[in-house]
Each structure stands twice: as structure tokens, then as C-alpha cells.
Enzyme design. Sequence first.
Site, PDB file in Angstrom:
ATOM      1  N   ASP A   1     -42.964  38.994   6.465  1.00 16.51           N
ATOM      2  CA  ASP A   1     -43.029  39.591   5.381  1.00 16.51           C
ATOM      3  C   ASP A   1     -44.110  40.328   4.957  1.00 16.51           C
ATOM      4  O   ASP A   1     -44.862  40.602   5.769  1.00 16.51           O
ATOM      5  CB  ASP A   1     -42.933  38.165   4.436  1.00 16.51           C
ATOM      6  CG  ASP A   1     -42.161  37.396   4.549  1.00 16.51           C
ATOM      7  OD1 ASP A   1     -40.841  37.611   4.859  1.00 16.51           O
ATOM      8  OD2 ASP A   1     -42.240  36.179   4.356  1.00 16.51           O
TER       9      ASP A   1
HETATM   10  N1  URA Z   1     -41.877  32.670   7.327  1.00 15.51           N
HETATM   11  C1  URA Z   1     -42.151  33.216   6.402  1.00 15.51           C
HETATM   12  O1  URA Z   1     -41.843  32.739   5.168  1.00 15.51           O
HETATM   13  N2  URA Z   1     -42.393  34.603   6.518  1.00 15.51           N
HETATM   14  C2  URA Z   1     -42.709  35.586   7.687  1.00 15.51           C
HETATM   15  O2  URA Z   1     -43.059  36.528   7.369  1.00 15.51           O
HETATM   16  C3  URA Z   1     -42.450  34.647   8.761  1.00 15.51           C
HETATM   17  C4  URA Z   1     -42.153  33.437   8.655  1.00 15.51           C
END
Ligand code: URA
Length: 237
Positions: A106
Site C-alpha cells: 500500500d
Molecule cells: N497488508 C496490508 O494491509 N497492506 C500492505 O501493503 C501489505 C499487506
Amino acid sequence: MPEERLQKILAKAGLASRRNAEELIRQGKVTVDGKVITEMGCRVDPARQVVAFEGRPLSLGEEKIYLLLNKPRGYVTTLHDPQGRPIVSSLLTGITSRVFPVGRLDFDTEGALILTNDGDFAERILHPRFEIERTYQAEVRGLPTPEKIRLLEEGLELEGKKTWPARVKIIARQPGSTILEITIHEGRKRQVRLMFKAIEHRVLTLKRIAYGGLRLGALPTGHYRRLTPADLELIVS
Ligand code: URA
């Protein structure tokens, strides 16, 4: 050289994983000897025919490279962003090959991100069959009870599908928040944040600290290093 399916050639050239390559073909971005090909299954002889992506001929014998980046918060892992946010490839100074991220993190997640131009490798390590573990360090609001941690460990329902069992370890209790390590082996979108949301603990910060047996270690935020064959073995071990 024998004929091969176009999507496999694109993956081998490091343009994308095989699945993403199909999408690029469907979008009419790929030509063979100057002709746009949009149907799947077209067979091509890379020794005799010129395959181009967005008008640029592919170098089919390109050296494969594998990088580990410590992604900072505030970067997207896509190759471009319609909103103009910073992209991770801008951190790869000195890398001239076109590499792409294996999986995603993310915008607001930091930590271990693998990038490569080897589409077959990316396909393999993302495939659920290999069950490659990803370990995250999460700081969450409050202190999750043992019952709630057990829910994470046993698997809970997210968007109609149960998560696979996870390993969870409390690292530190702080005033108002807790630091935990959680190991999962799926790559569902925003999975860790959603898992904590399901047990009513908001994630404050999230960092991926290991991909398979490969740990991020002391690599500074925003820096990358090339992976050795031994590192690559650690990922799948
Ligand atoms: N889980 C999440 O919530 N975000 C990420 O970037 C990776 C795994």
C-alpha cells in the site's frame, strides 16, 4: 529458437508477470512485426520476429535483475500513478532495466519490496501454490486480547473468504498501542490492515520485514540492493 506464446515472451522480457502481460496484449499495446496483436495465444519466433511494447522493441536476451527495496511510506508500487504520487521506480537510481514490483505494498505501507525484470520468477513467487510467507511489523491502537489474537491466528472472514492461518507475536506493549509481528502467506489487498480492522484494532504503521526467508535487515528506508542467488533461494525456502 522455437515459437513461443506472446504472453510468455513478454514475461521473459521482463515486461510484466504472465497474467499482466495478457492485459497489455488485450489493451493493444503489443505489436509483432509492426502489427497490433490483441488475441491471446499468438505464437511468435523471437529470433525472427520483432516484438514491441508501445512502439519500443523488446530486448529478449536482457540480463535478469532482482532487487530488494526498502519502500518508504508515501510511494505507490504501480509503474505510474494517475494522481501523480511518487512511484517506487524513481528510487532505483542506477538501474536502467525496466523492472516491476513483485506484488504490491500500500501507499502507506513501508518495507521489503522485490522488483525484477523476470516475469517467470514473479509469477512463481506470487503463486499461492508456493505459500510464500510475508512477515509484517504492525503497530496497532490498543492492546489486542489473547482471544482476538487467536482469531487472527485461526483465520477470519474477510470479504466473504476466510484468511489462512497466521502467526502472530506481540513484540512490545506501549502506552496506547501494541507492536506485533504477523506472518501470512497470502497477498490479498490491504490484508493485514483488514485483518486488524476485523478485530477492531486500527493499524497505525505497517512495515513488511521479511519476504519468505529473506529479511529486510538493516537496509535503510528508500534504499535498494541487488539480490544474490542465495537471497533468491531464501525467498522460496
Ligand atoms: N497488508 C496490508 O494491509 N497492506 C500492505 O501493503 C501489505 C499487506
